[in-house]
Scaffold this motif. Structure first.
Motif, PDB file in Angstrom:
ATOM      1  N   VAL A 156       0.855  -1.193   0.000  1.00 33.17           N
ATOM      2  CA  VAL A 156       0.000   0.000   0.000  1.00 33.17           C
ATOM      3  C   VAL A 156       0.886   1.235   0.000  1.00 33.17           C
ATOM      4  O   VAL A 156       1.685   1.443   0.918  1.00 33.17           O
ATOM      5  CB  VAL A 156      -0.922   0.028   1.235  1.00 33.17           C
ATOM      6  N   MET A 157       0.763   2.031  -1.050  1.00 32.55           N
ATOM      7  CA  MET A 157       1.530   3.277  -1.168  1.00 32.55           C
ATOM      8  C   MET A 157       0.600   4.441  -0.890  1.00 32.55           C
ATOM      9  O   MET A 157      -0.429   4.585  -1.550  1.00 32.55           O
ATOM     10  CB  MET A 157       2.105   3.375  -2.586  1.00 32.55           C
ATOM     11  N   CYS A 158       0.923   5.244   0.102  1.00 31.51           N
ATOM     12  CA  CYS A 158       0.116   6.437   0.365  1.00 31.51           C
ATOM     13  C   CYS A 158       0.863   7.661  -0.148  1.00 31.51           C
ATOM     14  O   CYS A 158       2.081   7.763   0.009  1.00 31.51           O
ATOM     15  CB  CYS A 158      -0.163   6.587   1.851  1.00 31.51           C
ATOM     16  N   ILE A 159       0.122   8.567  -0.773  1.00 30.08           N
ATOM     17  CA  ILE A 159       0.725   9.790  -1.287  1.00 30.08           C
ATOM     18  C   ILE A 159       0.074  10.968  -0.574  1.00 30.08           C
ATOM     19  O   ILE A 159      -1.160  11.097  -0.584  1.00 30.08           O
ATOM     20  CB  ILE A 159       0.534   9.915  -2.810  1.00 30.08           C
ATOM     21  N   ILE A 160       0.874  11.791   0.064  1.00 34.22           N
ATOM     22  CA  ILE A 160       0.347  12.982   0.724  1.00 34.22           C
ATOM     23  C   ILE A 160       1.025  14.214   0.128  1.00 34.22           C
ATOM     24  O   ILE A 160       2.004  14.095  -0.612  1.00 34.22           O
ATOM     25  CB  ILE A 160       0.565  12.956   2.261  1.00 34.22           C
ATOM     26  N   GLY A 161       0.486  15.367   0.464  1.00 31.47           N
ATOM     27  CA  GLY A 161       1.067  16.599  -0.042  1.00 31.47           C
ATOM     28  C   GLY A 161       0.026  17.686  -0.109  1.00 31.47           C
ATOM     29  O   GLY A 161      -1.171  17.400  -0.062  1.00 31.47           O
ATOM     30  N   PRO A 162       0.453  18.947  -0.199  1.00 30.71           N
ATOM     31  CA  PRO A 162      -0.501  20.056  -0.257  1.00 30.71           C
ATOM     32  C   PRO A 162      -1.344  19.988  -1.527  1.00 30.71           C
ATOM     33  O   PRO A 162      -0.947  19.343  -2.495  1.00 30.71           O
ATOM     34  CB  PRO A 162       0.387  21.303  -0.252  1.00 30.71           C
ATOM     35  N   SER A 163      -2.522  20.637  -1.521  1.00 32.02           N
ATOM     36  CA  SER A 163      -3.355  20.617  -2.718  1.00 32.02           C
ATOM     37  C   SER A 163      -2.627  21.355  -3.830  1.00 32.02           C
ATOM     38  O   SER A 163      -1.924  22.337  -3.582  1.00 32.02           O
ATOM     39  CB  SER A 163      -4.718  21.247  -2.441  1.00 32.02           C
ATOM     40  N   GLY A 164      -2.786  20.825  -5.054  1.00 37.85           N
ATOM     41  CA  GLY A 164      -2.085  21.408  -6.183  1.00 37.85           C
ATOM     42  C   GLY A 164      -0.678  20.877  -6.340  1.00 37.85           C
ATOM     43  O   GLY A 164       0.083  21.349  -7.178  1.00 37.85           O
ATOM     44  N   ALA A 192      -3.299   9.216   9.801  1.00 35.89           N
ATOM     45  CA  ALA A 192      -3.397   8.054  10.680  1.00 35.89           C
ATOM     46  C   ALA A 192      -3.523   6.780   9.856  1.00 35.89           C
ATOM     47  O   ALA A 192      -2.912   5.752  10.164  1.00 35.89           O
ATOM     48  CB  ALA A 192      -4.595   8.206  11.620  1.00 35.89           C
ATOM     49  N   PHE A 193      -4.313   6.845   8.796  1.00 39.14           N
ATOM     50  CA  PHE A 193      -4.475   5.698   7.901  1.00 39.14           C
ATOM     51  C   PHE A 193      -3.134   5.356   7.247  1.00 39.14           C
ATOM     52  O   PHE A 193      -2.731   4.195   7.185  1.00 39.14           O
ATOM     53  CB  PHE A 193      -5.522   6.011   6.831  1.00 39.14           C
ATOM     54  N   ALA A 194      -2.433   6.392   6.781  1.00 39.87           N
ATOM     55  CA  ALA A 194      -1.139   6.177   6.133  1.00 39.87           C
ATOM     56  C   ALA A 194      -0.160   5.500   7.088  1.00 39.87           C
ATOM     57  O   ALA A 194       0.572   4.586   6.715  1.00 39.87           O
ATOM     58  CB  ALA A 194      -0.569   7.512   5.655  1.00 39.87           C
ATOM     59  N   ARG A 195      -0.201   5.939   8.335  1.00 33.54           N
ATOM     60  CA  ARG A 195       0.726   5.392   9.323  1.00 33.54           C
ATOM     61  C   ARG A 195       0.402   3.930   9.610  1.00 33.54           C
ATOM     62  O   ARG A 195       1.285   3.081   9.676  1.00 33.54           O
ATOM     63  CB  ARG A 195       0.646   6.213  10.620  1.00 33.54           C
ATOM     64  N   GLU A 196      -0.907   3.647   9.746  1.00 35.17           N
ATOM     65  CA  GLU A 196      -1.313   2.322  10.178  1.00 35.17           C
ATOM     66  C   GLU A 196      -1.305   1.290   9.043  1.00 35.17           C
ATOM     67  O   GLU A 196      -0.890   0.154   9.226  1.00 35.17           O
ATOM     68  CB  GLU A 196      -2.717   2.406  10.789  1.00 35.17           C
ATOM     69  N   GLU A 199       4.358   2.234   2.421  1.00 39.93           N
ATOM     70  CA  GLU A 199       5.277   3.299   2.055  1.00 39.93           C
ATOM     71  C   GLU A 199       4.529   4.610   1.983  1.00 39.93           C
ATOM     72  O   GLU A 199       3.317   4.636   1.721  1.00 39.93           O
ATOM     73  CB  GLU A 199       5.903   2.992   0.687  1.00 39.93           C
ATOM     74  N   LEU A 200       5.235   5.687   2.196  1.00 36.60           N
ATOM     75  CA  LEU A 200       4.611   7.006   2.143  1.00 36.60           C
ATOM     76  C   LEU A 200       5.445   7.882   1.228  1.00 36.60           C
ATOM     77  O   LEU A 200       6.679   7.891   1.310  1.00 36.60           O
ATOM     78  CB  LEU A 200       4.564   7.612   3.545  1.00 36.60           C
ATOM     79  N   THR A 201       4.742   8.597   0.315  1.00 33.99           N
ATOM     80  CA  THR A 201       5.428   9.532  -0.567  1.00 33.99           C
ATOM     81  C   THR A 201       4.886  10.921  -0.281  1.00 33.99           C
ATOM     82  O   THR A 201       3.660  11.106  -0.229  1.00 33.99           O
ATOM     83  CB  THR A 201       5.173   9.161  -2.044  1.00 33.99           C
ATOM     84  N   PHE A 202       5.776  11.861  -0.086  1.00 32.26           N
ATOM     85  CA  PHE A 202       5.341  13.247   0.072  1.00 32.26           C
ATOM     86  C   PHE A 202       5.643  13.994  -1.219  1.00 32.26           C
ATOM     87  O   PHE A 202       6.778  13.991  -1.693  1.00 32.26           O
ATOM     88  CB  PHE A 202       6.050  13.923   1.243  1.00 32.26           C
ATOM     89  N   MET A 203       4.612  14.609  -1.811  1.00 37.84           N
ATOM     90  CA  MET A 203       4.799  15.357  -3.052  1.00 37.84           C
ATOM     91  C   MET A 203       4.575  16.843  -2.813  1.00 37.84           C
ATOM     92  O   MET A 203       3.737  17.238  -2.006  1.00 37.84           O
ATOM     93  CB  MET A 203       3.792  14.886  -4.115  1.00 37.84           C
ATOM     94  N   GLU A 226       9.964  13.399  -0.750  1.00 35.79           N
ATOM     95  CA  GLU A 226      10.483  12.457   0.223  1.00 35.79           C
ATOM     96  C   GLU A 226       9.647  11.198   0.213  1.00 35.79           C
ATOM     97  O   GLU A 226       8.429  11.245   0.012  1.00 35.79           O
ATOM     98  CB  GLU A 226      10.422  13.105   1.624  1.00 35.79           C
ATOM     99  N   ARG A 227      10.295  10.063   0.423  1.00 34.51           N
ATOM    100  CA  ARG A 227       9.533   8.824   0.539  1.00 34.51           C
ATOM    101  C   ARG A 227      10.218   7.876   1.492  1.00 34.51           C
ATOM    102  O   ARG A 227      11.427   7.967   1.729  1.00 34.51           O
ATOM    103  CB  ARG A 227       9.316   8.181  -0.822  1.00 34.51           C
ATOM    104  N   GLY A 228       9.429   6.987   2.080  1.00 32.58           N
ATOM    105  CA  GLY A 228       9.996   6.041   3.025  1.00 32.58           C
ATOM    106  C   GLY A 228       8.910   5.340   3.801  1.00 32.58           C
ATOM    107  O   GLY A 228       7.723   5.416   3.435  1.00 32.58           O
ATOM    108  N   ALA A 229       9.305   4.678   4.884  1.00 33.21           N
ATOM    109  CA  ALA A 229       8.319   4.028   5.732  1.00 33.21           C
ATOM    110  C   ALA A 229       7.465   5.116   6.382  1.00 33.21           C
ATOM    111  O   ALA A 229       7.991   6.121   6.850  1.00 33.21           O
ATOM    112  CB  ALA A 229       9.021   3.200   6.803  1.00 33.21           C
ATOM    113  N   PRO A 230       6.133   4.935   6.402  1.00 27.71           N
ATOM    114  CA  PRO A 230       5.247   5.988   6.903  1.00 27.71           C
ATOM    115  C   PRO A 230       5.613   6.503   8.294  1.00 27.71           C
ATOM    116  O   PRO A 230       5.675   7.716   8.515  1.00 27.71           O
ATOM    117  CB  PRO A 230       3.882   5.312   6.916  1.00 27.71           C
ATOM    118  N   ARG A 231       5.874   5.573   9.227  1.00 27.91           N
ATOM    119  CA  ARG A 231       6.183   6.003  10.587  1.00 27.91           C
ATOM    120  C   ARG A 231       7.399   6.924  10.594  1.00 27.91           C
ATOM    121  O   ARG A 231       7.422   7.953  11.276  1.00 27.91           O
ATOM    122  CB  ARG A 231       6.477   4.783  11.467  1.00 27.91           C
TER     123      ARG A 231
END
Lengths: 257, 283
Positions: free
Chosen positions: A36-44, A214-218, A222-226, A233-238
């Motif tokens: 499960v890959m989560c992608i977070i980041g500001p809108s736009g 919280a979902f991304a962490r649990e 992997e977590l990607t910040f865009m 940045e990307r890596g283990a969510p925690r």
């Protein structure tokens, strides 16, 4: 074909502009099968556009995307990318499920008919088989009792669960979630996340654009910040959430946490 | 002092509410009723209406043939309008600039020139192109005929009414298709559906809800527009009535016969439209 550990999604050098504005700038990304890959980041920041490129709902300007080892949307020849005809692109899309922020259920069909539609129209599944599978999927998302309801008669959370069932009816290898809980009232977010968590546990490969840290962490592997069309940045969510390495990630997290 | 009303023994729940009276509404109603009665009495008693003549011609075979012609014109012109209108709407929404511009120009032209003018124009098409021929460029002629033998009054009527109707219908259909949120097609695409299937199964059924009510209105106004055809001597309902009163000089009663038939057709269609709208508004 896609044993655990191999890449379900591989993206290299992906760029895309809208009207001269670069929304994606040289994205590289890998999603392992079954993860499960989560992608977070500001809108736009281009997260949703990136997601739409993976099943070619958006054309790309440069770069390459593979899903399950197959080049998406184009055929490569002599270093040029020739766009594929719609028929071949839709065959690829059958293997990639997508869930939208606004649900996008078909309002003129019941919950069950929404789920049966694509298997019947696209895969030519027999009516009775599609129905049986539809009922089974509605049970899985906890909505068996509401099969005859129209989308307008369902709550946002229920609509989104039907939308997930609809995508699953095509037996996809990969599921894309585009901010699936952003349009929901706060008390309805949990039921949708629970269905997604269950899906992740069953081994589905998922790419999730979300604001639910919280979902991304649990659930995320992997977590990607865009930001500004780039992977910052990307890596283990925690790890990323607790100790971000990049300045822009730190700024973003300090604003949302 | 204000507390006096709250003293023990007063039953507050028993206080009834008296709505505000509107005496002028009663006066206005009385006036309108009187006027309506006067009009009815005059229509019934004025011998110039010649009601017995109206009754005599209501089911006259010649009138019924004209009525049939009116219905036939409505049906075929509307069918042309719907088929061509759908085509024009799809062209108008096409990403191809040439297709959408041609469609725009068609709609602009046929909505701007009055239908009556278009009818007379088609009727006189022979003056513009005396002979209609199908021939290959620089090659042999495959087919040739005089325009006047091809463009009968019926052809001119259908061309005039149908082509103009297509321009109006195209706009209605385009609006209907445009009213379906983009997310619907995206969701269908993401499921692996192909463009034609998406249009047929997802976009069109939703567009219908927006398209049906105005098209119902268009059918009703088409019934009445067919009377324009009387100017090119096509024996529909109005022209049939005119033919008869030209012979008998019973102008008013025959116009009443025609009017009554238009009233009947439109009333029946309105009921049908009501039920269609209710069905499509259900969800």
């Amino acid at each position: 074909m896609t044993s655990p550990g191999t890449e379900m999604v591989k993206i290299r050098g992906l760029s895309k502009s809208y009207a001269g504005r670069e929304v994606l700038r040289g994205i590289d990304l890998d999603v392992a099968a079954g993860s499960v890959m989560c992608i977070i980041g500001p809108s736009g920041s281009g997260k949703s556009t990136l997601l739409s490129c993976i099943n070619h709902l958006e054309r790309i300007d440069a770069g390459q995307i593979w899903v399950a080892g197959e080049l998406v949307g184009y055929r490569e020849k002599n270093g040029l990318m020739y766009e594929l005809p719609e028929r071949q692109i839709s065959r690829m899309r059958q293997r990639v499920g997508m869930v939208f922020q606004q649900f996008n259920l078909f309002p003129h069909m019941t919950a069950l008919a929404n789920i049966m539609e694509a298997p019947i129209q696209v895969k030519r599944v027999r009516q009775a088989d599609a129905r049986a599978r539809g009922v089974e999927l509605l049970e899985r998302v906890g909505l068996a009792a509401k099969h005859a309801m129209f989308p307008a008669q369902l709550s946002g959370g229920e609509q989104q669960r039907v939308a997930i069932a609809r995508a699953l009816a095509m037996d996809p290898q990969l599921m894309l979630f585009d901010e699936p809980t952003s349009a929901l009232d706060p008390e309805l977010v949990g039921e949708v996340l629970a269905v997604m968590k269950d899906l992740a546990r069953s081994g589905m490969t998922m790419v999730v654009v979300t604001h639910e840290l919280a979902f991304a962490r649990e659930v995320g592997d992997e977590l990607t910040f865009m930001d500004a069309g780039m992977v910052v940045e990307r890596g283990a969510p925690r790890q990323v959430l607790a100790a971000p390495q990049q300045r822009r990630t730190q700024d973003f997290l300090s604003r949302v946490l | 002092m204000p507390h006096a009303a709250l003293s023990a023994g007063v039953d507050h729940a028993a206080h009834r509410v008296v709505p505000l009276r509107h005496p002028w509404i009663w006066v206005a109603s009385a006036v309108v009723a009187l006027v309506a009665l006067a009009v009815l009495a005059s229509v019934a008693t004025n011998p110039a209406f010649q009601w017995p003549v109206v009754a005599e011609y209501m089911l006259d075979p010649q009138i019924l043939v004209g009525l049939g012609r009116t219905l036939e014109l409505t049906l075929i012109a509307m069918a042309i309008g719907l088929v061509l209108g759908t085509l024009l709407a799809m062209m108008r929404l096409s990403p191809n600039k040439l297709l959408s511009t041609v469609s725009w120009a068609y709609i602009w032209f046929f909505r701007s020139v009055p239908a009556l003018v278009q009818l007379i124009f088609w009727y006189n098409f022979g003056a513009l192109y005396p002979v209609i021929a199908l021939k290959l460029p620089f090659g042999p002629t495959l087919f040739s005929a005089s325009t006047n033998s091809l463009i009968t009054p019926m052809f001119a009527a259908l061309a005039g009414l149908g082509l103009a109707q297509a321009a109006y219908t195209a706009e209605v259909i385009r609006g209907g298709i445009a009213s379906v949120p983009k997310g619907q097609a995206r969701a269908a695409m993401a499921l692996g559906m192909q463009p034609l299937t998406i249009f047929r199964r997802i976009v069109f059924p939703q567009a219908m809800r927006v398209i049906i009510p105005p098209v119902g209105n268009e059918v009703i106004s088409m019934v009445k527009s067919t009377s324009l055809v009387s100017v090119i001597a096509l024996a529909e309902l109005l022209y049939t009535a005119q033919l008869i009163y030209a012979r008998t000089y019973e102008t008013i009663p025959l116009l009443i016969v025609a009017s009554l038939w238009y009233l009947i057709i439109v009333s029946v269609l309105s009921v049908g439209q009501h039920f269609l709208e209710r069905r499509y508004r259900a969800r």
